[in-house]
Design a protein around this motif. Structure first.
Motif, mmCIF file in Angstrom:
data_model
loop_
_atom_site.group_PDB
_atom_site.id
_atom_site.type_symbol
_atom_site.label_atom_id
_atom_site.label_comp_id
_atom_site.label_asym_id
_atom_site.label_seq_id
_atom_site.Cartn_x
_atom_site.Cartn_y
_atom_site.Cartn_z
ATOM 1 N N SER A 1 -15.799 11.855 -8.835
ATOM 2 C CA SER A 1 -16.741 12.866 -9.339
ATOM 3 C C SER A 1 -17.823 12.197 -10.193
ATOM 4 N N ASP A 2 -18.752 13.001 -10.671
ATOM 5 C CA ASP A 2 -19.831 12.476 -11.505
ATOM 6 C C ASP A 2 -19.300 12.028 -12.865
ATOM 7 N N MET A 3 -19.926 10.990 -13.395
ATOM 8 C CA MET A 3 -19.547 10.498 -14.727
ATOM 9 C C MET A 3 -20.001 11.485 -15.793
ATOM 10 N N GLN A 4 -19.207 11.559 -16.854
ATOM 11 C CA GLN A 4 -19.561 12.385 -17.999
ATOM 12 C C GLN A 4 -19.515 11.522 -19.253
ATOM 13 N N PHE A 5 -20.592 11.546 -20.001
ATOM 14 C CA PHE A 5 -20.664 10.747 -21.226
ATOM 15 C C PHE A 5 -19.777 11.367 -22.301
ATOM 16 N N VAL A 6 -18.865 10.544 -22.859
ATOM 17 C CA VAL A 6 -17.948 11.053 -23.887
ATOM 18 C C VAL A 6 -18.031 10.232 -25.169
ATOM 19 N N GLY A 7 -18.949 9.268 -25.224
ATOM 20 C CA GLY A 7 -19.106 8.469 -26.435
ATOM 21 C C GLY A 7 -17.895 7.598 -26.723
ATOM 22 N N LEU A 8 -17.369 7.726 -27.925
ATOM 23 C CA LEU A 8 -16.229 6.906 -28.358
ATOM 24 C C LEU A 8 -14.894 7.621 -28.181
ATOM 25 N N ALA A 9 -14.897 8.705 -27.422
ATOM 26 C CA ALA A 9 -13.662 9.494 -27.266
ATOM 27 C C ALA A 9 -12.545 8.674 -26.617
ATOM 28 N N ASN A 10 -12.908 7.832 -25.656
ATOM 29 C CA ASN A 10 -11.892 6.997 -25.002
ATOM 30 C C ASN A 10 -11.232 6.041 -25.997
ATOM 31 N N PHE A 11 -12.054 5.457 -26.860
ATOM 32 C CA PHE A 11 -11.518 4.532 -27.865
ATOM 33 C C PHE A 11 -10.619 5.258 -28.860
ATOM 34 N N GLN A 12 -11.024 6.448 -29.255
ATOM 35 C CA GLN A 12 -10.203 7.235 -30.183
ATOM 36 C C GLN A 12 -8.849 7.555 -29.562
ATOM 37 N N GLU A 13 -8.850 7.889 -28.280
ATOM 38 C CA GLU A 13 -7.595 8.206 -27.606
ATOM 39 C C GLU A 13 -6.716 6.962 -27.448
ATOM 40 N N VAL A 14 -7.350 5.841 -27.103
ATOM 41 C CA VAL A 14 -6.585 4.594 -26.939
ATOM 42 C C VAL A 14 -5.912 4.200 -28.248
ATOM 43 N N LEU A 15 -6.658 4.277 -29.333
ATOM 44 C CA LEU A 15 -6.126 3.863 -30.636
ATOM 45 C C LEU A 15 -5.025 4.792 -31.141
ATOM 46 N N GLN A 16 -4.891 5.972 -30.551
ATOM 47 C CA GLN A 16 -3.810 6.891 -30.911
ATOM 48 C C GLN A 16 -2.672 6.874 -29.894
ATOM 49 N N ASP A 17 -2.799 6.005 -28.905
ATOM 50 C CA ASP A 17 -1.824 5.917 -27.815
ATOM 51 C C ASP A 17 -0.685 4.974 -28.213
ATOM 52 N N LYS A 18 0.522 5.500 -28.320
ATOM 53 C CA LYS A 18 1.675 4.698 -28.733
ATOM 54 C C LYS A 18 2.015 3.610 -27.707
ATOM 55 N N VAL A 19 1.862 3.933 -26.430
ATOM 56 C CA VAL A 19 2.160 2.942 -25.396
ATOM 57 C C VAL A 19 1.166 1.778 -25.466
ATOM 58 N N PHE A 20 -0.092 2.084 -25.791
ATOM 59 C CA PHE A 20 -1.078 1.015 -25.932
ATOM 60 C C PHE A 20 -0.668 0.065 -27.044
ATOM 61 N N TRP A 21 -0.257 0.585 -28.184
ATOM 62 C CA TRP A 21 0.144 -0.285 -29.292
ATOM 63 C C TRP A 21 1.420 -1.042 -28.972
ATOM 64 N N LEU A 22 2.275 -0.452 -28.143
ATOM 65 C CA LEU A 22 3.447 -1.181 -27.662
ATOM 66 C C LEU A 22 3.005 -2.355 -26.788
ATOM 67 N N SER A 23 1.993 -2.123 -25.962
ATOM 68 C CA SER A 23 1.472 -3.205 -25.118
ATOM 69 C C SER A 23 0.819 -4.297 -25.959
ATOM 70 N N VAL A 24 0.173 -3.905 -27.058
ATOM 71 C CA VAL A 24 -0.418 -4.886 -27.977
ATOM 72 C C VAL A 24 0.683 -5.750 -28.593
ATOM 73 N N ARG A 25 1.754 -5.096 -29.034
ATOM 74 C CA ARG A 25 2.881 -5.836 -29.608
ATOM 75 C C ARG A 25 3.464 -6.819 -28.598
ATOM 76 N N ASN A 26 3.644 -6.358 -27.363
ATOM 77 C CA ASN A 26 4.185 -7.234 -26.333
ATOM 78 C C ASN A 26 3.242 -8.392 -26.030
#
Length: 290
Positions: free
Chosen positions: A44-69
């Motif tokens: 589909s068409d892209m939608q501009f969301v600004g920094l929303a992706n980064f905010q979601e990533v930084l609140q993602d527990k699995v992401f921080w688990l991957s950082v630890r690993n």
């Protein structure tokens, strides 16, 4: 004979390689920055969301688990590959019988396909017919048998051991080449002064190749932070995300979850973490130079 002294001739040789590097290495970084500000499923068409992706990533527990690993992989690589490779290089730098054979054997894992290595070690770790469990049973230590890749407690340890084994040979060859550049006159003078092998290694050999060690540590860190193929084949990030690293998590979100913006945000964070960690490491190690 004097053609190489002309700048335009050097430029003709350098520019094609530089263009290829820009297209396949630098440009994709900026594209990832662009995609990271978008919400896009690839269709589909892209939608501009600004920094929303980064905010979601930084609140993602699995992401921080991957950082630890990922940090565990970096630590295992730096404190596993570098010391072992350096010790082997110091040992085989001497005139000993069979040195060339051991050098060849030591480098072989580096040139073997990572997929082949992953499948081989997955078979070695197999809980039913794997070599490790069979060996433990054969010597009467069957109680120590584990489901090495299926147990969240042992899976990351097993993966780190495989990563160390795979790349020790690379740094072994780098260190061995560096040791060849240590001036023999200095070592001979140290012998005349009665210096022991340990003293020569600490006060002459290691300072002489310190820059090579620093470069190897940087290569080790950068390579560890983008670890993907070995873990993807061996465990796919499981069990229960216990071996998930940033690259495998990015792949999962981007291509399996069809969240290209979210995956690009993860890739940008991998880039930022890599640069920061390399800069910190370089600064800390350079302080020890004398």
């Amino acid at each position: 004979m004097h053609l190489l002294k002309k700048p335009w001739i050097i430029a003709v040789g350098v520019i094609p390689a530089l263009v290829i590097y820009l297209i396949f290495s630098i440009v994709p970084i900026f594209i990832s920055f662009y995609y990271s500000t978008m919400s896009w499923d690839g269709f589909s068409d892209m939608q501009f969301v600004g920094l929303a992706n980064f905010q979601e990533v930084l609140q993602d527990k699995v992401f921080w688990l991957s950082v630890r690993n990922n940090i565990l992989v970096v630590l295992a690589s730096v404190f596993g590959q570098i010391p072992i490779a350096l010790a082997l290089a110091l040992l085989l730098n001497r005139k000993i019988k069979g040195a060339k054979f051991f050098r060849t054997i030591g480098f072989m894992p580096v040139v073997i396909s990572t997929v082949v290595i992953s499948i081989t070690w997955r078979m070695i770790y197999n809980s039913e017919y794997g070599m490790i469990n069979n060996f433990l049973e054969a010597i009467g230590l069957g109680a120590l048998q584990q489901n090495w890749l299926g147990d969240p407690t042992w899976a990351m340890v097993a993966v780190c051991i495989t990563i160390i084994w795979q790349f020790v040979g690379l740094y072994f060859i780098i260190f061995l080449s560096a040791l060849q550049t240590v001036p023999s006159e200095i070592l001979e003078a140290a012998d005349l002064d009665g210096a022991s092998e340990w003293q020569k290694t600490i006060h002459i050999v290691l300072p002489s190749i310190w820059n090579i060690i620093l470069i190897s540590v940087v290569l080790c860190i950068s390579g560890s932070l983008k670890t993907f193929d070995l873990i993807f084949v061996m465990t796919s990030g499981g069990p229960a995300s216990s071996t998930e690293v940033m690259a495998t998590y990015m792949y999962d979100k981007t291509f399996e979850g069809l969240r290209y913006g979210y995956g690009s945000a993860i890739s940008v964070l991998i880039f930022v973490f890599s640069i920061a960690l390399i800069l910190i490491t370089t600064k800390l190690l350079r302080r020890k130079e004398v």
